[in-house]
Scaffold this motif. Structure first.
Motif: not given
Length: 192
Positions: A107-124
């Motif tokens: 999982l790339s850094y850019e894709d992870l950052e994008e996923l954080y904004s689209q799936i907020p609980q992933l950041e948790r």
């Protein structure tokens, strides 16, 4: 792509809808590594974080004298990268290398950052596993400065008892901060 372990790992901390799983899958790549192959080289950049779905991987630092110091082992269901390099997107100080033939989800850094904004609980999820990793590293530092080699090995054995036979003895010695010769003698004296 075998993602069962990934969903188990994520769902230990968060709940995901099917559409969120599809979105996560769209950001993941799969790579296979032969034993000894590098996922990250010191001096390069840790562009991705890796979730081990098969095999085992280690992260280590090579000092100015050329000695390797094992920082982390990762087995099926564990994440591994040079975290500092991954987060800062700067030069890696760790080598990350396959101990066995291994398959990882990347999982790339850019894709992870994008996923954080689209799936907020992933950041948790990543906050919780990073906190747990920080606690484990803190415990390891305290063990290193306050415990004997025998006590450190007992702690290692307890933590990695299901994986220990998959790790070469010289790498266990490095992880414990002792020479392979000392480790061999110490292990023979242990009463277990």
């Amino acid at each position: 792509m075998n993602t069962e372990l990934l969903w188990q790992s994520l769902e230990n901390y968060i709940s995901l809808s099917e559409s969120e799983k599809v979105l996560i899958l769209s950001k993941l790549g799969t790579r296979k590594f032969k034993k000894g192959q590098f996922l990250v080289f010191a001096g390069g950049k840790s562009k991705v974080t890796n979730f081990v779905i098969e095999g085992s991987v280690m992260a280590y630092f090579t000092d100015a004298k050329g000695l390797d110091h094992i920082i982390q082992f990762a087995f099926e269901g564990w994440w591994i990268s040079d975290l500092k390099s991954f987060i800062t997107q700067k030069e890696a100080i760790l080598n990350v290398q396959a101990l066995e033939e291994s398959t990882v989800l990347e999982l790339s850094y850019e894709d992870l950052e994008e996923l954080y904004s689209q799936i907020p609980q992933l950041e948790r999820f990543f906050r919780v596993i990073t906190q747990r990793a920080f606690v484990a590293f803190q415990e390891r530092i305290l063990e290193t400065i306050s415990q004997s080699a025998e006590e450190r090995y007992r702690a290692f054995h307890e933590k990695f008892k299901n994986y220990e036979t998959r790790i070469p003895q010289k790498l266990i010695a490095s992880y414990l901060g002792v020479t392979p010769e000392f480790f061999s003698r110490m292990k023979k004296k242990m009463d277990w």
